[in-house]
Write a protein that holds these residues in place. Sequence first.
Motif, mmCIF file in Angstrom:
data_model
loop_
_atom_site.group_PDB
_atom_site.id
_atom_site.type_symbol
_atom_site.label_atom_id
_atom_site.label_comp_id
_atom_site.label_asym_id
_atom_site.label_seq_id
_atom_site.Cartn_x
_atom_site.Cartn_y
_atom_site.Cartn_z
ATOM 1 N N LEU A 261 32.718 41.399 57.419
ATOM 2 C CA LEU A 261 33.914 41.705 58.200
ATOM 3 C C LEU A 261 35.115 40.901 57.716
ATOM 4 O O LEU A 261 36.234 41.428 57.616
ATOM 5 N N ASP A 262 34.909 39.627 57.394
ATOM 6 C CA ASP A 262 36.034 38.793 56.937
ATOM 7 C C ASP A 262 36.555 39.256 55.580
ATOM 8 O O ASP A 262 37.756 39.147 55.302
ATOM 9 N N ALA A 263 35.686 39.789 54.740
ATOM 10 C CA ALA A 263 36.142 40.349 53.457
ATOM 11 C C ALA A 263 37.029 41.558 53.696
ATOM 12 O O ALA A 263 38.049 41.749 53.012
ATOM 13 N N ALA A 264 36.673 42.380 54.684
ATOM 14 C CA ALA A 264 37.505 43.539 55.017
ATOM 15 C C ALA A 264 38.858 43.095 55.571
ATOM 16 O O ALA A 264 39.900 43.684 55.250
ATOM 17 N N THR A 265 38.842 42.054 56.394
ATOM 18 C CA THR A 265 40.097 41.523 56.928
ATOM 19 C C THR A 265 40.977 40.985 55.810
ATOM 20 O O THR A 265 42.194 41.213 55.778
ATOM 21 N N SER A 266 40.372 40.258 54.873
ATOM 22 C CA SER A 266 41.136 39.722 53.745
ATOM 23 C C SER A 266 41.742 40.840 52.909
ATOM 24 O O SER A 266 42.893 40.735 52.452
ATOM 25 N N ALA A 267 40.996 41.910 52.709
ATOM 26 C CA ALA A 267 41.522 43.052 51.958
ATOM 27 C C ALA A 267 42.712 43.662 52.685
ATOM 28 O O ALA A 267 43.709 44.051 52.052
ATOM 29 N N ALA A 268 42.639 43.752 54.014
ATOM 30 C CA ALA A 268 43.755 44.302 54.787
ATOM 31 C C ALA A 268 44.975 43.399 54.712
ATOM 32 O O ALA A 268 46.118 43.875 54.625
ATOM 33 N N ILE A 269 44.753 42.079 54.735
ATOM 34 C CA ILE A 269 45.877 41.145 54.621
ATOM 35 C C ILE A 269 46.526 41.274 53.252
ATOM 36 O O ILE A 269 47.758 41.351 53.141
ATOM 37 N N GLU A 270 45.717 41.317 52.204
ATOM 38 C CA GLU A 270 46.285 41.422 50.859
ATOM 39 C C GLU A 270 47.014 42.750 50.656
ATOM 40 O O GLU A 270 47.983 42.821 49.886
#
Length: 266
Positions: free
Chosen positions: A198-207
Amino acid sequence: MPKIRQTAVANQFYPGDPAELVRTLDTLLAEPLHSVSVRHEAPPKALIVPHAGYVYSGPIAATAYATLEPVRDRIRRVVLLGPSHRVPFFGLAASSDEVFSTPLGPVPIDLESVERALTLPQVRLFDAAHAKEHSLEVQLPFLQRVLDDFSLVPLVVGEAAPESVAEVLDLLWGGPETLILISSDLSHYLDYHSAQHLDAATSAAIEALRPEAIGHDQACGRIPVNGLLTLARRRGLTAKTLDLRNSGDTAGSRAQVVGYGAYAFH
């Protein structure tokens, strides 16, 4: 005498003894300050930094704060937004205090900037939101260690639309003397591998500067984060993940973890 907001979570989230706090901060900052990748990071206009106890999120926060070393004498104002964990309210809460205190000394409030923020209808004075809130407080000792003289614009964020937060940030954006700092952890109390996913998906959304892709379970500070992403997209900034770990990597069990990410915006 100035009106002072006293520390609420010293000796809980971070050491309350000044000498011990300096040692803790210097230890946390030592690795990223000597990292080739961090040393070659361009100074950021904005950062997203986690806000848990230093034993848990301190190493990830330090990765972000180390990027400020080249501009420690240039940044004179920090606009700091974090979520409310204790008091529910609508909009953004400013403080009537003139100084925020930490074990390392006083942090002066930029009263003129606070007054400017209060001209917007979504911002109001609400000291109760600040009194026990840790999301802003835990960032201050790091700032005191990595910057020279600076003033603070502290805003606790309640329920608000991303556009409302973006409007406040836009008003206070300033130039190279101003750092925008958003305080947020990521996922909460998932198992280690679920949190990583989930945190990887959040990081992708932030980037990708996609606030619409970050839900309520992905970041406790999603409202100020999404406000920054909304404005960053409009202003043509780029976002980069500096560090992404969780409490299972630092000081906790892997059965239930909290996610921590550090992000820079240029």
